[in-house]
Design an enzyme around this catalytic site. Structure first.
Site, mmCIF file in Angstrom:
data_model
loop_
_atom_site.group_PDB
_atom_site.id
_atom_site.type_symbol
_atom_site.label_atom_id
_atom_site.label_comp_id
_atom_site.label_asym_id
_atom_site.label_seq_id
_atom_site.Cartn_x
_atom_site.Cartn_y
_atom_site.Cartn_z
ATOM 1 N N SER A 146 2.206 -3.488 -3.689
ATOM 2 C CA SER A 146 2.161 -2.472 -4.744
ATOM 3 C C SER A 146 2.347 -3.049 -6.151
ATOM 4 C CB SER A 146 3.181 -1.355 -4.474
ATOM 5 O OG SER A 146 2.891 -0.731 -3.235
ATOM 6 N N GLY A 190 0.798 -1.223 0.000
ATOM 7 C CA GLY A 190 0.000 0.000 0.000
ATOM 8 C C GLY A 190 0.828 1.269 0.000
#
Ligand code: PGA
Length: 256
Positions: free
Chosen positions: A214, A175
């Protein structure tokens, strides 16, 4: 060339109502077509699971939960068990996500019970492991991965090891928009495989090891093209049907 089938999992975390889940699949399944030689698993929040299972029937997508309790039933207010998940057609479960470890007190002791409980109920566990930024900077990555995997898989027999899917998720990449480089991700996934191979060479060859942190359409092909990385556990980018589709499509395309 790896014989392992690519595995793409969407971890929606605390996003998506039941209605939003249906809209997601209207778009995602419409574009997906046949998934071919890859496993695609979506992990919605509990309340959207039954609807997701229904919507994905006769599609290549399987549905998994984001957590479960290790006991089948009992006085555990607010918890959900493996038999409750399988009763609505859920086929897998994410276990040991770093958010659960850090925010909700998930322990390796509990995971040592959850992983075999999931397998016994017929759920495919996606076990998450990974180091913090401080641990990586202190060169403790391998020690952390070894500790987590030894503890979390302690009660899983060697013959069942390959039924577990492992997600290497460095906490500093989740994140944050900071992705591990393909080299870093491959090194850690290779290390995880060597640990599994130490218990069973056949399991080490067969077990799927994912990278998470990610993953986006722009970096998916680079990560997924690596020999030791069998797929991805995708958070933020999996909420957008087009982005998750692009990531699913990238899997397999770059393989030698
Ligand atoms: P992210 O999350 O893709 O948003 O970094 C990954 C995960 O937590 O599984």
């Amino acid at each position: 060339m790896s014989a392992r089938k690519p595995y793409l999992a969407a971890n929606w975390k605390m996003h998506m109502t039941a209605d939003e889940t249906t809209s997601f699949f209207d778009r995602f399944l419409g574009e997906l077509g046949a998934a071919g030689d890859r496993d695609i698993v979506v992990c919605p929040p509990y309340l959207a699971l039954a609807g997701a299972v229904e919507r994905c029937r006769r599609s290549p997508v399987r549905i998994a939960a984001q957590n479960m309790h290790e006991e089948a039933s009992g006085a555990f207010t607010g918890e959900v068990s493996a038999p409750m998940l399988t009763a609505v057609g859920v086929e897998g479960v994410v276990l040991g996500h770093s958010e659960r470890r850090a925010l909700f007190g998930e322990t390796d002791e509990a995971l040592a019970r959850k992983v075999p409980a999931a397998l016994a109920a017929g759920l495919e566990p996606i076990l998450c492991v990974g180091e913090s930024e401080e641990q990586r900077e202190a060169a403790e990555t391998e020690a952390v991965l070894r500790r987590q995997l030894e503890a979390d898989l302690a009660e899983v027999g060697d013959h069942s090891l390959a039924e577990v899917v492992i997600a290497y998720e460095p906490i500093w990449a989740i994140g944050t928009g900071k992705t591990a480089s393909p080299e870093q991700a491959e090194e850690a996934c290779g290390f995880i495989r060597s640990l599994v191979s130490g218990r069973s060479a056949a399991a080490g060859e067969a077990i799927r090891i994912l990278y998470g942190g990610s993953v986006k359409p722009a970096n998916a092909a680079d990560l997924l093209g690596r020999e030791q990385i069998d797929g991805a556990l995708v958070g933020g980018a999996s909420l957008d049907p087009a982005d998750f589709l692009a990531i699913c499509t990238a899997a397999g395309s770059g393989r030698q």
